[in-house]
Enzyme design. Structure first.
Site, PDB file in Angstrom:
ATOM      1  N   HIS A 125       0.808  -1.229   0.000  1.00  0.00           N
ATOM      2  CA  HIS A 125       0.000   0.000   0.000  1.00  0.00           C
ATOM      3  C   HIS A 125       0.836   1.272   0.000  1.00  0.00           C
ATOM      4  CE1 HIS A 125      -3.950  -2.035   1.547  1.00  0.00           C
ATOM      5  NE2 HIS A 125      -3.351  -2.723   0.575  1.00  0.00           N
ATOM      6  N   TYR A 142     -12.390  10.916   3.736  1.00  0.00           N
ATOM      7  CA  TYR A 142     -13.046   9.885   2.940  1.00  0.00           C
ATOM      8  C   TYR A 142     -13.244   8.561   3.682  1.00  0.00           C
ATOM      9  CZ  TYR A 142     -13.290  13.266  -0.666  1.00  0.00           C
ATOM     10  OH  TYR A 142     -13.627  14.406  -1.359  1.00  0.00           O
TER      11      TYR A 142
END
Length: 416
Positions: A191, A297
């Site tokens: 990631h 988000y």
């Protein structure tokens, strides 16, 4: 000559590595505008992983659309080695990164240069390596390129942004230097995020991931950390003027938005100038978001995905006040990576549509967007059975896409 570059606004156990890599791997239409008609079915037919319900109609499994223009798909080369990023050069050629640390030039016919030397050492373990590449808006004058890569910084690794000058002989990058490091470094091979796209003022949007580990995951919500963010920096790697201000005294001034998992796609809408992104969910919950400055988000507080074990993430909620909903999500995942909006004239029905490379989905996503809502979805190049990593519009108005793998391919998608 007119040309198109990506639009200007223009932890780790073997098991967890395997699971994360799985996630990374894990019809009618009106021809004029690509709007789905009432008889078309969603392109996704598999059973979702969760029983979560969308927050609004059309947030997932929108009706399918089909391109009416006859398409000509050519595989130009399979000589790339785990390519990751592609961007256009002013003369119609392309710069392509390979994760092991090489940068190549490809012609529009698929001829590849020898690897270009002079780049910093990258850590290519796991999902790391040389990642995205972007050319300076003034490249024709200064020949400067920007790139992201996973850099060894004890006690771990991080997402770094570098810059340098493509030599006149195109064999080396001169004066390569690191201009930004996404701190803190963390001992994970997963990631990294790593996408780049320019804003209208000549600043760079940069995406990062939260490094996957449950220890690092909460940093997506921490404003003193660059993990799990969309950042906005100058050409020198400084926080860009006009970035959002946060109440937290220790907030990093380069942060543009936060609460992201692993953003691998960034694109600027050619009409509105809005920044859009796509990011990986865990087991389900891949997202497309329209990014607004300063907004949260949600990851990992809210998500439409599950842990790889099948358990709920955190409290198992999909909505919470103050946290943004995705414009669109997938369950099961398609593993969305590099993205671009189409702005060419070669295939008019694609105008302003968003195209995304899907890794585990093994196709190129086409999303028809109207008024910031997805109104149609199509899956292109499904017959190729390739893990598509990135897609860009070429100078000729065709789309060019790269696929992941030891024999990575470059495709041209044009009109017959």
């Amino acid at each position: 000559m007119s040309f198109h570059v990506k639009p200007l606004m223009t932890g780790v156990l073997v098991a967890s590595l395997f699971m994360a890599c799985n996630a990374d791997q894990s019809h009618g239409e009106k021809a004029a505008n690509g709007v789905a008609d009432s008889s078309s079915n969603p392109v996704e037919t598999k059973t979702p992983n969760s029983d979560y319900k969308p927050a609004f109609e059309g947030q997932t499994r929108i009706k399918g659309v089909k391109t009416q223009t006859p398409l000509d798909v050519k595989m130009l080369t399979d000589g790339l080695v785990y390519p990751w990023g592609i961007t256009g050069l002013p003369d119609g050629r392309f710069l392509i990164t390979e994760r092991k640390g090489d940068l190549r030039i490809a012609t529009a016919a698929g001829q590849l240069s020898a690897p270009i030397t002079g780049l910093p050492k990258v850590n290519s373990e796991g999902q790391g390596g040389l990642l995205d590449v972007a050319i300076d808006p003034d490249f024709a004058a200064n020949r400067t390129i920007y790139f992201t890569f996973s850099q060894d910084v004890p006690p771990g690794t991080l997402t770094a942004v570098g810059k340098g000058k493509l030599a006149a002989d195109e064999k080396t990058i001169e004066g390569a230097t690191v201009i930004y490091q996404g701190l803190p470094a963390f001992p994970s091979k997963l990631h990294y995020g790593g996408r780049l796209v320019w804003d209208k003022d000549g600043n760079l949007f940069v995406s990062t991931g939260e490094r996957s580990d449950t220890v690092s995951r909460p940093q997506a919500q921490h404003l003193n950390s660059a993990l799990g963010k969309v950042l906005r920096i100058t050409k020198d790697g400084k926080p860009a003027p006009g970035n959002p201000k946060f109440d937290a005294a220790d907030a990093r001034p380069e942060i543009y938005s936060y609460g992201h998992r692993n953003v691998q796609g960034l694109a600027i809408h050619p009409v509105t100038g809005d920044l859009w992104e796509d990011e990986f969910g865990p087991k389900g919950g891949d997202e497309v978001n329209r990014i607004e400055p300063g907004k949260n988000y949600g990851w990992p507080t809210i998500t439409y995905g599950l842990e790889y074990s099948g358990k709920k993430v955190g409290e198992g909620i999909t909505q919470k006040a103050g946290l943004e909903q995705p414009v669109y999500y997938w369950d099961p995942v398609v593993s969305p990576s590099g993205a671009t909006f189409y702005s060419g004239d070669l295939i008019p029905e694609w105008k302003n549509n968003l195209f995304i490379g899907a890794l585990s989905g093994m196709h190129i996503v086409r999303l028809v967007i109207e008024n910031n809502k997805v109104v149609g979805e199509e899956r292109l190049l499904t017959d190729q059975q390739q893990r598509f990593r990135d897609v860009v519009q070429g100078a000729d108005g065709a789309l060019y896409a790269i696929s992941d793998g030891e024999k990575g391919r470059l495709f041209r998608i044009g009109k017959k």
